[in-house]
Design an enzyme around this catalytic site. Structure first.
Site, PDB file in Angstrom:
ATOM      1  CG  HIS A 189      -4.095  -9.470  15.663  1.00  0.00           C
ATOM      2  ND1 HIS A 189      -5.325 -10.850  16.298  1.00  0.00           N
ATOM      3  CD2 HIS A 189      -4.482  -8.623  14.685  1.00  0.00           C
ATOM      4  CE1 HIS A 189      -6.304  -9.674  15.445  1.00  0.00           C
ATOM      5  NE2 HIS A 189      -5.868  -8.906  14.919  1.00  0.00           N
ATOM      6  CB  SER A 224     -10.088  -9.779  10.548  1.00  0.00           C
ATOM      7  OG  SER A 224     -10.983  -8.561  10.656  1.00  0.00           O
ATOM      8  CG  LEU A 254      -1.973  -1.009   1.304  1.00  0.00           C
ATOM      9  CD1 LEU A 254      -2.968  -0.935   2.544  1.00  0.00           C
ATOM     10  CD2 LEU A 254      -3.196  -1.088  -0.511  1.00  0.00           C
ATOM     11  CB  ALA A 255       3.894   2.125   1.934  1.00  0.00           C
ATOM     12  N   GLY A 256       3.989   1.593  -0.988  1.00  0.00           N
ATOM     13  CA  GLY A 256       4.992   1.994  -2.061  1.00  0.00           C
ATOM     14  C   GLY A 256       3.989   2.060  -3.351  1.00  0.00           C
ATOM     15  NE  ARG A 295      -1.050  -1.519  12.701  1.00  0.00           N
ATOM     16  CZ  ARG A 295      -2.026  -2.808  12.257  1.00  0.00           C
ATOM     17  NH1 ARG A 295      -3.148  -1.670  12.433  1.00  0.00           N
ATOM     18  NH2 ARG A 295      -1.405  -3.882  12.329  1.00  0.00           N
ATOM     19  NE  ARG A 323      -5.514  -5.705  15.928  1.00  0.00           N
ATOM     20  CZ  ARG A 323      -5.083  -5.269  14.892  1.00  0.00           C
ATOM     21  NH1 ARG A 323      -4.139  -4.972  14.198  1.00  0.00           N
ATOM     22  NH2 ARG A 323      -5.173  -5.484  13.530  1.00  0.00           N
ATOM     23  CG  LEU A 379      -4.791  -1.999   5.928  1.00  0.00           C
ATOM     24  CD1 LEU A 379      -6.593  -1.767   5.048  1.00  0.00           C
ATOM     25  CD2 LEU A 379      -4.423  -2.206   5.352  1.00  0.00           C
ATOM     26  CD  GLU A 420       4.120  -4.149   9.375  1.00  0.00           C
ATOM     27  OE1 GLU A 420       2.903  -4.330   7.928  1.00  0.00           O
ATOM     28  OE2 GLU A 420       4.400  -4.765   9.999  1.00  0.00           O
TER      29      GLU A 420
HETATM   30  C1  LIG Z   1      -2.854 -10.922   7.593  1.00  0.00           C
HETATM   31  C2  LIG Z   1      -2.796  -9.696   8.176  1.00  0.00           C
HETATM   32  C3  LIG Z   1      -3.999  -9.071   8.078  1.00  0.00           C
HETATM   33  C4  LIG Z   1      -4.081  -7.432   8.170  1.00  0.00           C
HETATM   34  N1  LIG Z   1      -5.341  -6.646   8.283  1.00  0.00           N
HETATM   35  C5  LIG Z   1      -5.052  -5.315   8.245  1.00  0.00           C
HETATM   36  C6  LIG Z   1      -6.180  -4.481   8.152  1.00  0.00           C
HETATM   37  O1  LIG Z   1      -7.303  -5.086   8.324  1.00  0.00           O
HETATM   38  N2  LIG Z   1      -6.252  -2.951   8.464  1.00  0.00           N
HETATM   39  C7  LIG Z   1      -5.167  -2.470   8.921  1.00  0.00           C
HETATM   40  O2  LIG Z   1      -4.701  -1.953   8.789  1.00  0.00           O
HETATM   41  N3  LIG Z   1      -4.459  -3.339   9.194  1.00  0.00           N
HETATM   42  C8  LIG Z   1      -3.901  -4.812   8.883  1.00  0.00           C
HETATM   43  N4  LIG Z   1      -2.963  -5.422   8.922  1.00  0.00           N
HETATM   44  C9  LIG Z   1      -1.001  -4.906   8.268  1.00  0.00           C
HETATM   45  C10 LIG Z   1      -0.790  -3.755   7.533  1.00  0.00           C
HETATM   46  O3  LIG Z   1      -1.980  -5.173   5.967  1.00  0.00           O
HETATM   47  C11 LIG Z   1       0.826  -3.847   6.927  1.00  0.00           C
HETATM   48  O4  LIG Z   1       0.818  -2.521   8.115  1.00  0.00           O
HETATM   49  C12 LIG Z   1       0.492  -3.188   5.703  1.00  0.00           C
HETATM   50  O5  LIG Z   1      -0.625  -4.144   4.795  1.00  0.00           O
HETATM   51  C13 LIG Z   1       1.850  -2.744   5.539  1.00  0.00           C
HETATM   52  O6  LIG Z   1       2.247  -2.281   4.229  1.00  0.00           O
HETATM   53  P1  LIG Z   1       3.348  -1.848   3.938  1.00  0.00           P
HETATM   54  O7  LIG Z   1       2.864  -1.283   1.925  1.00  0.00           O
HETATM   55  O8  LIG Z   1       3.699  -1.178   4.964  1.00  0.00           O
HETATM   56  O9  LIG Z   1       4.229  -3.080   3.227  1.00  0.00           O
HETATM   57  P2  LIG Z   1       4.337  -4.545   2.733  1.00  0.00           P
HETATM   58  O10 LIG Z   1       1.956  -4.582   1.786  1.00  0.00           O
HETATM   59  O11 LIG Z   1       4.378  -5.154   3.403  1.00  0.00           O
HETATM   60  O12 LIG Z   1       4.401  -4.451   0.971  1.00  0.00           O
HETATM   61  C14 LIG Z   1       6.518  -4.437   1.486  1.00  0.00           C
HETATM   62  C15 LIG Z   1       6.585  -4.265   0.240  1.00  0.00           C
HETATM   63  O13 LIG Z   1       7.871  -4.353  -0.109  1.00  0.00           O
HETATM   64  C16 LIG Z   1       8.243  -5.663  -0.607  1.00  0.00           C
HETATM   65  N5  LIG Z   1      10.044  -5.703   0.043  1.00  0.00           N
HETATM   66  C17 LIG Z   1      10.312  -6.230   1.229  1.00  0.00           C
HETATM   67  N6  LIG Z   1      10.969  -6.470   0.923  1.00  0.00           N
HETATM   68  C18 LIG Z   1      12.331  -6.610   0.225  1.00  0.00           C
HETATM   69  C19 LIG Z   1      13.864  -6.319  -0.257  1.00  0.00           C
HETATM   70  N7  LIG Z   1      14.463  -6.123   0.809  1.00  0.00           N
HETATM   71  N8  LIG Z   1      14.293  -5.920  -1.084  1.00  0.00           N
HETATM   72  C20 LIG Z   1      12.859  -5.327  -2.138  1.00  0.00           C
HETATM   73  N9  LIG Z   1      11.562  -5.232  -1.764  1.00  0.00           N
HETATM   74  C21 LIG Z   1      11.401  -5.829  -0.648  1.00  0.00           C
HETATM   75  C22 LIG Z   1       7.149  -6.407  -0.710  1.00  0.00           C
HETATM   76  O14 LIG Z   1       8.033  -6.917  -1.775  1.00  0.00           O
HETATM   77  C23 LIG Z   1       6.555  -5.445  -0.619  1.00  0.00           C
HETATM   78  O15 LIG Z   1       6.197  -5.100  -1.876  1.00  0.00           O
HETATM   79  C24 LIG Z   1      -2.445  -6.761   8.726  1.00  0.00           C
HETATM   80  C25 LIG Z   1      -1.745  -7.506   8.190  1.00  0.00           C
HETATM   81  C26 LIG Z   1      -1.786  -9.409   8.380  1.00  0.00           C
HETATM   82  C27 LIG Z   1      -0.500  -9.983   8.474  1.00  0.00           C
END
Ligand SMILES: Cc1cc2nc3c(=O)[nH]c(=O)nc-3n(C[C@H](O)[C@H](O)[C@H](O)COP(=O)(O)OP(=O)(O)OC[C@H]3O[C@@H](n4cnc5c(N)ncnc54)[C@H](O)[C@@H]3O)c2cc1C
Ligand code: FES
Lengths: 249, 637
Positions: free
Chosen positions: B266, B284, B43-45, B435, B330, B441, B425
């Site tokens: 969690h 969830s 989501l962030a990237g 959190r 949590r 999200l 994250e």
């Molecule tokens: C099962 C589950 C359910 C969840 N439900 C919720 C919810 O309902 N509501 C909520 O707010 N949050 C929820 N969360 C938390 C939330 O989903 C995450 O915190 C959030 O999606 C993280 O997003 P992000 O963009 O920071 O990282 P991520 O989505 O983890 O993306 C990381 C990216 O970095 C890339 N990457 C990582 N390391 C490297 C590397 N060394 N080299 C190159 N690329 C790399 C990966 O390929 C990926 O593209 C949940 C988490 C889990 C585990």
């Protein structure tokens, strides 16, 4: 329980592949199928041999990464589930299980069970979006969407892009995948302004990627882990005809 | 290490508007002269990449998966918060701000949290415009549900697949920019090194996971959006590919790492079924809207749940926390479950779970309504356990889930390395020591859609960056380091697999640095980790070569990083002698066993600085001041 696995091994995209047989001993019915593969791999690595390459990530049926054909069926015998959700309780001790990659012309093998599905991304790039820049959105509730329409859009949007539909189709057609995205947008007011452009561009790219035609076999629907329905294909065909005959695109 | 959070002056509600006005702008025609490297497509990237490309920057995106759409964000289930106040139940930007600061147990920066609450509403507008099919009411308006730590309904959701739908929204915007040739995607790439030239981040070296080759990319800024490090514990709800490696590489190059001990456990996950298990599955938090948590009143009660009458059940969350009931945050819910299990009142074969019961909800609302709200979650549970949760209560147990700690960033989301930003994250910013559900999200998308597009522009407009292409010798040096690491991993001809070391580390962390921590256990872990690490480098076996697709090598490299990072995590837990949020030090609790903070000594973010190989890291502090939410003992009773 004990199982025999017949696994497709292929060193690289240009090499010839073959089946190899592995014994898995002392596994339990509550283990997932992938955990049995993990066990085989741990043993192979310890013996200094190359483990079986297979794609997986979430292991809960949502990321669409896993792409195994198990006993001839994309994602295996469980209904409405991905391969990573399959558990050994679906098998009996002594069973022989055949594991191959999803097979389709548009999905070349990278190694063993790992395939290249970038064709699906390219179809999305061609038109799988609503053209709206960040910052230009209207207040969310200014767009009202009837609940049944919104639910139907969600049913289509649930597609995880795994490509099982392509692997199951005798023609290796991607119609279910593409129609799920076209339907998701066609059902919502947000998708209306670009509906003609979208369906034409996505179908064109789909053809360019070497996916086959649809001949109404419905094998795609039968294996879809998210139960995406073939009625989406009918909807896409209508959108396509509409675009061809009425659109200015 | 100099820590300047760059928090703008003025009242908390005015800071962001005023700051945005003060930031220098990049002339529209100049934007195309800037190359931005984004690692991560969650989501962030993805949101950052799409938005920066729309503005005209040249963007390159790197991710581990075969497609950006499969980033771990796809797995998020329950929902996303926003202060829309559509239900008219008393919500506001101020309340979301207040709940988040309190929920985080007063260990987050007020200015950042307020800004997050402020942009939350625009996120929902943006997602709806992209066609995200959020749940709706019959009248066509958006529906909301409740999440833990809040008394209002502010969570937007798309069945139990909210993360998937939000990510597909961001991904579609991203692919639109690929179509326009503003973005190039590099899938199946792992960041191996950060390239720093004259103290400024100017590029990365990545490993192509198909060919095994290292590739160099230069840019004017590097954004890490690489997710959380929960997998350090081996078993967690995170996807297999989640890791700490990218952040760890940045730390080694001088980026401060903040609060690594703040990990979220969690309360509602499917319990472990055996040793073979590779990951845990979340159920969830949204389920706590309708599910009631209970254990038998009697110890060691082995009757099946339907044989235990209501009068012999202990709905312990409702009993202990009548105001929030099943919707306590949590950390509070996880510790309460642990207390029940420690008392011998756990259920299931192993006694390591508690019930989450939907019988009342099905009776009250009908099965159809429950199917509509949580159908896919119930199916997931059914697939995994072969039990039907519509008839038998779910069994749940706490599991590692989320990382509140991460790379330290200032108000601009910039790390202590100029030109290196961190989003989602992977950074430490907004959630303090705990959190709230549905806020990750929100934060990931807030960072990507609405914050970085401004602050990155401010950086690029006000910084003189000399030319630095991939022919600069810093890239050659980074490639050499990356090569050496792979060579070292492949040359070890021992007996143990990377996974076996990962499991060993995970068990140690879970027992000594998990749901509750004490000095003795932490010191023990601190002594054991270096020994595991030493064995790793002497007794590891990695088969295959470095010149093609090799998942064992990938795993080995990540485990090598966990083994270093875990030591920092434990050290941080040892030094923070207070309890706060998810960090529970047994030495610091209230008479009712709640986390007891020590504001006099620990009202700060601990920011760790790499002091060189073999040297103890340095603990720096960013003091936290609270002017708008006065810290008090958190109470949900
Ligand atoms: C099962 C589950 C359910 C969840 N439900 C919720 C919810 O309902 N509501 C909520 O707010 N949050 C929820 N969360 C938390 C939330 O989903 C995450 O915190 C959030 O999606 C993280 O997003 P992000 O963009 O920071 O990282 P991520 O989505 O983890 O993306 C990381 C990216 O970095 C890339 N990457 C990582 N390391 C490297 C590397 N060394 N080299 C190159 N690329 C790399 C990966 O390929 C990926 O593209 C949940 C988490 C889990 C585990
Ligand atoms: S691994 Fe994610 S769907 Fe199978």
């Amino acid at each position: 329980m004990n199982l025999t696995l017949r696994v497709w091994r292929q060193k690289g995209p240009k090499e010839k592949g073959h089946f190899e047989t592995y014994q898995v001993q002392d596994v339990t019915p509550e283990m997932s199928f992938f955990e049995a593969l993990d066990k085989v791999n741990e043993e192979l690595i310890t013996a200094g041999r190359e483990p079986i390459a297979f794609d997986h990530d979430c292991r809960e049926g949502i990321c669409g990464t896993c792409s195994l054909t198990i006993n001839g069926q994309p994602h295996g015998p469980d209904e409405a589930a991905t391969g990573c959700q399959l558990h050994l309780r679906a098998f009996k001790s002594g069973d022989t299980i055949t594991i191959e990659p999803f097979r389709a012309r548009a999905f070349p093998v990278i190694k063993d069970l790992v395939i290249d599905r970038s064709a699906l991304d390219r179809v999305m790039t061609a038109g799988g979006f609503v053209s709206v820049n960040t910052g230009s959105a209207a207040e969310a509730n200014s767009i009202l969407v009837p609940k049944d329409k919104s639910d139907a859009a969600m049913d289509a949007a649930a597609c995880i892009g795994c490509g099982a539909c392509v692997a199951a189709c005798p023609n290796a057609s991607a119609m279910l995948f593409v129609s799920a995205k076209v339907s998701h947008f066609a059902l919502l007011p947000q998708g209306k302004p670009e509906r003609d452009r979208r369906v034409l561009a996505m179908q064109k790219q789909m053809d360019l990627e070497g996916f086959g035609n649809c001949s109404n076999e419905s094998e795609c629907e039968a294996v879809c882990p998210k139960e995406i329905k073939v009625c989406n294909i009918a909807r896409m065909n209508r959108e396509f005809l509409r675009a061809i005959f009425w659109s200015k695109e | 290490m100099k820590l300047d959070a760059k928090i703008p002056a003025g009242s908390v509600s005015q800071k962001w508007d005023k700051y945005r006005f003060d930031l220098k702008l990049v002339n529209p025609a100049n934007k195309r002269k800037f190359d931005v490297l984004i690692v991560g497509s969650g989501l962030a990237g993805a949101s950052a990449a799409a938005t920066l490309a729309e503005l005209g920057y040249n963007v390159k995106v790197f991710c581990l998966q075969d497609s950006p759409r499969r980033a771990h964000s796809i797995a998020a289930q329950g929902g996303i918060n926003a202060a829309k106040n559509y239900p008219n139940d008393g919500d506001s930007v101020w309340r979301l701000f207040y709940d988040t600061v309190k929920g985080g147990d007063y260990r987050a920066r007020e200015a950042n949290v307020y800004r997050l609450a402020q942009v939350s509403n625009s996120i929902i507008d943006q997602c709806v415009a992209q066609g995200v099919p959020f749940a709706r009411e019959y009248g066509g308006a958006l529906d909301n549900r409740s999440f833990g730590g809040a008394q209002v309904s502010r969570t937007f959701y798309a069945r139990g697949q909210t993360g998937q739908q939000l990510l597909l929204g961001a991904y579609s915007s991203l692919m639109r920019q690929v179509n326009k040739k503003q973005v190039q995607i590099f899938p199946r790439r792992e960041m191996a090194e950060l390239v720093v030239i004259d103290g400024v981040a100017r590029g990365i070296v990545v490993r192509n996971l198909i060919t095994g080759q290292f590739e160099s990319y230069a840019g004017h800024a590097v954004l890490l959006a690489t997710g959380g490090y929960g997998n350090t514990f081996y078993l967690s709800t995170n996807a297999n590919s989640c890791n700490v490696s990218a952040a760890w590489r940045a730390y080694k190059k001088g980026a401060g790492f903040a609060n690594p001990c703040f990990t979220q456990i969690h309360p509602t996950c499917i319990p472990q079924s055996g040793e073979h298990q590779a990951k845990l599955t979340l159920m969830s938090e949204s389920l706590r809207n309708d599910g009631r948590v209970w254990v038998p009143k009697k110890k060691g009660d082995t009757r099946s749940p339907d044989q235990i009458p209501d009068s012999e059940r202990d709905y312990y969350l409702e009993r202990q926390y009548p105001t929030f009931g099943n919707l306590v945050p949590r950390d509070v819910a996880s510790r309460a479950a642990k207390r029940m299990i420690d008392e011998g009142r756990g259920v299931g074969k192993t006694g390591l779970s508690v019930y989450l019961d939907f019988a009342d909800a099905v009776k009250r609302q009908g099965k159809a309504k429950i199917v509509e709200k949580y159908g896919n979650l119930f199916d997931m549970y059914h697939h995994l356990t072969a039990e039907d949760p519509y008839r038998v209560p779910m069994r749940i147990y706490p599991a590692v889930h989320y990382a509140m700690g991460g790379l330290w960033v200032d108000y601009n989301l910039m790390t202590t390395i100029p030109g290196l930003f961190c989003l989602g994250e992977a950074n430490f910013s907004d959630h303090g020591a705990n959190r709230l559900g549905a806020s990750a999200l929100m934060q990931g998308l807030g960072d990507g859609y609405f914050i970085i597009p401004y602050t990155l522009g401010g950086y690029l407009a006000s910084t003189k960056l000399p030319k630095a292409g991939t022919d600069h010798q810093a890239f050659a040096e980074a490639q050499r380091l990356a090569h050496e690491r792979v060579k070292r991993l492949l040359s070890s001809k021992g007996k143990r697999t990377p996974v076996s070391f990962h499991k060993e580390l995970g068990k140690l962390l879970w027992s000594n640095c998990g749901m509750s921590r004490n000095e003795k256990g932490l010191k023990e872990a601190l002594a054991k980790i270096p020994a595991i690490r030493e064995e790793f480098w002497n007794n590891l076996v990695v088969s295959g070569s470095g010149n093609d697709f090799n998942q064992t090598l990938e795993r080995a490299s990540r485990v090598g990083d966990y083994l270093e990072f875990a030591e920092l995590l434990v050290r941080d837990a040892l030094e923070r002698k207070e309890s706060c949020g998810g960090h529970f030090r047994e030495e610091s609790q209230t008479p009712d066993n709640e986390a007891k903070r020590d504001d006099a000594n620990f009202s700060h973010a601990a920011v760790w600085e790499h002091a060189g190989e073999g040297k103890d890291p340095i603990r720096n502090q960013e003091p936290l001041t609270f002017t708008d939410v006065v810290p008090s003992q958190r109470s949900y009773a």
